[in-house]
Each structure stands twice: as structure tokens, then as C-alpha cells.
Design a protein around this motif. Structure first.
Motif, short mmCIF file in Angstrom:
data_model
loop_
_atom_site.label_atom_id
_atom_site.label_comp_id
_atom_site.label_asym_id
_atom_site.label_seq_id
_atom_site.Cartn_x
_atom_site.Cartn_y
_atom_site.Cartn_z
N LYS A 46 34.03 11.11 60.84
CA LYS A 46 33.42 11.54 62.10
C LYS A 46 34.42 11.70 63.24
CE LYS A 46 29.03 11.49 60.80
NZ LYS A 46 28.19 12.72 60.80
N GLN A 47 35.62 11.12 63.09
CA GLN A 47 36.56 11.08 64.21
C GLN A 47 37.84 11.87 63.97
OE1 GLN A 47 35.45 9.62 66.93
NE2 GLN A 47 33.63 8.82 65.90
N GLY A 48 38.20 12.11 62.72
CA GLY A 48 39.49 12.70 62.41
C GLY A 48 39.60 14.18 62.76
N SER A 49 40.84 14.63 62.92
CA SER A 49 41.10 16.06 63.14
C SER A 49 40.93 16.81 61.82
CB SER A 49 42.52 16.25 63.66
OG SER A 49 43.47 15.90 62.65
N ASP A 50 40.87 18.13 61.91
CA ASP A 50 40.77 18.93 60.69
C ASP A 50 41.94 18.64 59.75
OD1 ASP A 50 38.53 20.02 61.83
OD2 ASP A 50 39.28 22.07 61.93
N ASP A 51 43.13 18.52 60.32
CA ASP A 51 44.31 18.28 59.49
C ASP A 51 44.21 16.93 58.78
OD1 ASP A 51 45.44 20.70 60.14
OD2 ASP A 51 46.79 19.88 61.66
N GLU A 52 43.77 15.91 59.50
CA GLU A 52 43.64 14.58 58.90
C GLU A 52 42.59 14.59 57.79
OE1 GLU A 52 44.70 11.82 62.81
OE2 GLU A 52 42.66 12.51 62.48
N ILE A 53 41.49 15.27 58.04
CA ILE A 53 40.43 15.37 57.03
C ILE A 53 40.95 16.08 55.79
CG2 ILE A 53 38.21 16.47 56.51
CD1 ILE A 53 37.45 15.89 59.47
N LEU A 54 41.68 17.15 55.98
CA LEU A 54 42.17 17.93 54.84
C LEU A 54 43.22 17.16 54.03
CD1 LEU A 54 42.38 21.50 56.41
CD2 LEU A 54 40.88 20.76 54.55
N ILE A 55 44.01 16.32 54.70
CA ILE A 55 44.99 15.50 53.97
C ILE A 55 44.26 14.51 53.06
CG2 ILE A 55 46.70 13.66 54.23
CD1 ILE A 55 47.68 15.15 56.77
N ASP A 56 43.25 13.82 53.61
CA ASP A 56 42.46 12.90 52.79
C ASP A 56 41.76 13.64 51.66
OD1 ASP A 56 43.11 10.68 54.28
OD2 ASP A 56 41.21 10.60 55.39
N ALA A 57 41.17 14.78 51.99
CA ALA A 57 40.41 15.55 50.99
C ALA A 57 41.31 16.04 49.87
CB ALA A 57 39.72 16.74 51.67
N ASP A 58 42.51 16.44 50.21
CA ASP A 58 43.45 16.91 49.18
C ASP A 58 43.80 15.77 48.22
OD1 ASP A 58 45.40 18.95 48.14
OD2 ASP A 58 46.83 17.40 48.75
N ARG A 59 43.97 14.59 48.75
CA ARG A 59 44.27 13.43 47.89
C ARG A 59 43.09 13.14 46.95
NH1 ARG A 59 46.64 10.32 53.15
NH2 ARG A 59 48.86 10.75 52.81
N MET A 60 41.89 13.24 47.50
CA MET A 60 40.70 12.99 46.68
C MET A 60 40.54 14.05 45.60
SD MET A 60 37.97 11.80 49.62
CE MET A 60 36.63 11.55 48.44
N ARG A 61 40.76 15.30 45.96
CA ARG A 61 40.61 16.40 45.01
C ARG A 61 41.61 16.27 43.86
NH1 ARG A 61 36.59 19.20 43.66
NH2 ARG A 61 37.11 17.73 42.01
N LYS A 62 42.83 15.86 44.18
CA LYS A 62 43.85 15.69 43.14
C LYS A 62 43.60 14.47 42.27
CE LYS A 62 47.52 18.19 45.55
NZ LYS A 62 48.77 18.11 46.34
N ALA A 63 42.94 13.46 42.84
CA ALA A 63 42.67 12.24 42.08
C ALA A 63 41.48 12.38 41.14
CB ALA A 63 42.44 11.07 43.03
N ALA A 64 40.52 13.22 41.53
CA ALA A 64 39.28 13.35 40.74
C ALA A 64 39.40 14.49 39.75
CB ALA A 64 38.10 13.60 41.67
N THR A 65 38.77 14.34 38.60
CA THR A 65 38.67 15.45 37.65
C THR A 65 37.42 16.25 37.98
OG1 THR A 65 37.27 14.39 35.98
CG2 THR A 65 39.64 13.87 35.92
N SER A 66 37.19 17.29 37.19
CA SER A 66 36.02 18.14 37.41
C SER A 66 34.70 17.41 37.10
CB SER A 66 36.12 19.40 36.56
OG SER A 66 36.20 19.05 35.18
N ALA A 67 34.80 16.21 36.53
CA ALA A 67 33.59 15.42 36.23
C ALA A 67 32.98 14.82 37.50
CB ALA A 67 33.92 14.30 35.24
N VAL A 68 33.74 14.80 38.60
CA VAL A 68 33.25 14.24 39.85
C VAL A 68 32.96 15.37 40.84
CG1 VAL A 68 33.75 12.71 41.80
CG2 VAL A 68 34.58 12.14 39.51
N THR A 69 31.73 15.40 41.34
CA THR A 69 31.34 16.37 42.36
C THR A 69 31.70 15.78 43.72
OG1 THR A 69 29.53 17.23 41.02
CG2 THR A 69 29.39 17.60 43.39
N LEU A 70 32.57 16.47 44.46
CA LEU A 70 33.03 15.98 45.76
C LEU A 70 32.31 16.73 46.87
CD1 LEU A 70 36.89 15.70 45.16
CD2 LEU A 70 35.22 13.84 45.22
N ILE A 71 31.73 15.97 47.79
CA ILE A 71 30.96 16.52 48.90
C ILE A 71 31.65 16.17 50.22
CG2 ILE A 71 28.73 16.54 50.08
CD1 ILE A 71 28.58 17.69 47.28
N MET A 72 31.77 17.17 51.09
CA MET A 72 32.32 16.96 52.42
C MET A 72 31.18 16.79 53.41
SD MET A 72 35.17 17.02 54.36
CE MET A 72 36.38 17.94 53.39
#
Length: 212
Positions: A46-72
Motif C-alpha cells: 500500500k505504501q511502496g513506489s512502483d519501482d519498489e513494488i516491481l522489484i519485490d514482484a520480480d523476486r516473487m515471479r522468479k521464485a515461483a513456478t507456473s504452479a503458483v498463481t501470483l496476484i497483484m
């Protein structure tokens, strides 16, 4: 798109992430949750900048396989940029129509509802699932809506045939009552990430009992 909700829907709130080795924690947590059987995971910031959110999201996307549905949470544009599988919007966020336009037909769109009028309205929208809550008192929001209780979950279930997520104040002890009241899934934050125990350990124990 059509899908079946798993019984457990963890929400990883950025406010609960450690400041030290944040990236390591994210990768470890997402990996371990998947190994525990989690197949649906939301990222909320709720508080982070777009860049901060995308950095976290990129880490999550790389850590998860296609078996996990990721929701923003909240940000359809960032969901697309992060290659997440969908977006969840609230009543005061981007409209469902706009979110659907941005993410397209092949990503999921979920919406929060807080009363039966909102459930009925959301049932007619191009969403893949509805969330109803808070079911119980919650500390994860600064200004929470009125508690709907188990009766609210039952009533919401009667109003929609779409997948139904219950959220708000849900614990290991009351989660199964919520599922019995008609929810397909329970969305949890504190139950997993507000404990001294490893989130994956709690998730594994819950899924072993829930059986789905």
C-alpha cells in the motif's frame, strides 16, 4: 477464464517484510510456500513506489513456478509489467472494467466486497472471484469495514456462484468454520506472516487438514 480456488489464499503484505535481506526472505518464503502446497499468492504493498513494488514482484515471479498463481493487489498495470497472473482490486481502486481492460482476458481479476449489496453488484462484473469481509475483527487494515461474520459469508454464498474468498481476522482456529459457511477459500495475512513460526509450516498443516 474459469478456475477453482484453493482453500488457502495467503496475502504477503509488504509491511511485514524484513528490511534486512528483504530479497532473500521473499525468495525463500515464496519457494517454501510453494513446496508446502500453496498455489495462490497475493502481493500487497500500500505504501511502496512502483519501482519498489516491481522489484519485490520480480523476486516473487522468479521464485515461483507456473504452479503458483501470483496476484497483484491494487495495480493492474504493475501486474502486467511484473508478469503476474492477475490483479485484485478494492471498492475504491481502479474499476473492474478498467482493470480487465488493462490485464486482458487471460489474467485473473478479483474484487473485494464488504456487504451484500456489493456482492450482488460484483456478481455481474467480469471478475473471476469475489472476496467478502472482514469476517472477523482484523488488524491488517487501518480503517476496516464493518464485520460481516459467518452469517455474512453464508449470505454472500447464496448471492453468487462465483468463487468466494473470505478475508479478515481469519485464524487457524476459525478458518474451518469459515469454509463450512460457504467460502471456497480463506485469505490470510497474520495467520501466516504474523507468527514466529515459518509461514510454510503453518500453510502445510492447514492444507493437510483442509485437504485442498
Amino acid at each position: 477464464m474459469s478456475f477453482s480456488l484453493p482453500s488457502l489464499y495467503p496475502i504477503l503484505d509488504a509491511s511485514l517484510l524484513p528490511s534486512f535481506e528483504r530479497g532473500v526472505y521473499l525468495v525463500h518464503t515464496v519457494t517454501e510456500l510453494e513446496m508446502a502446497g500453496v498455489t495462490l499468492l497475493q502481493y500487497r504493498n500500500k505504501q511502496g513506489s512502483d519501482d519498489e513494488i516491481l522489484i519485490d514482484a520480480d523476486r516473487m515471479r522468479k521464485a515461483a513456478t507456473s504452479a503458483v498463481t501470483l496476484i497483484m493487489n491494487d495495480h493492474p498495470e504493475l501486474a502486467v509489467r511484473a508478469n503476474f497472473d492477475g490483479v485484485h482490486v478494492g471498492q475504491d481502486d481502479e474499476s473492474v472494467a478498467e482493470a480487465r481492460r488493462i490485464v486482458g482476458p487471460n489474467r485473473m481479476v478479483g474484487i473485494s466486497t464488504h456487504n451484500l449489496e456489493q456482492v450482488a453488484a460484483a456478481d455481474a462484473l467480469p471478475v473471476d472471484y469475489l472476496a467478502i469481509g472482514p469476517v472477523f475483527m482484523t488488524t491488517s487494515k487501518l480503517n476496516p469495514d464493518a464485520v460481516v461474520g459467518l452469517d455474512g459469508v453464508r449470505a454472500a454464498r447464496r448471492l453468487t456462484r462465483k468463487p468466494l474468498v473470505a478475508i479478515g481476522g481469519i485464524t487457524f482456529e476459525n478458518a474451518f468454520e469459515v469454509l463450512a459457511a460457504g467460502a471456497d477459500s480463506v485469505a490470510v495475512i497474520s495467520m501466516l506472516f504474523g507468527s514466529a513460526e515459518e509461514p510454510a509450516k503453518i500453510a502445510r498443516e492447514f492444507l493437510a487438514i483442509a485437504g485442498r
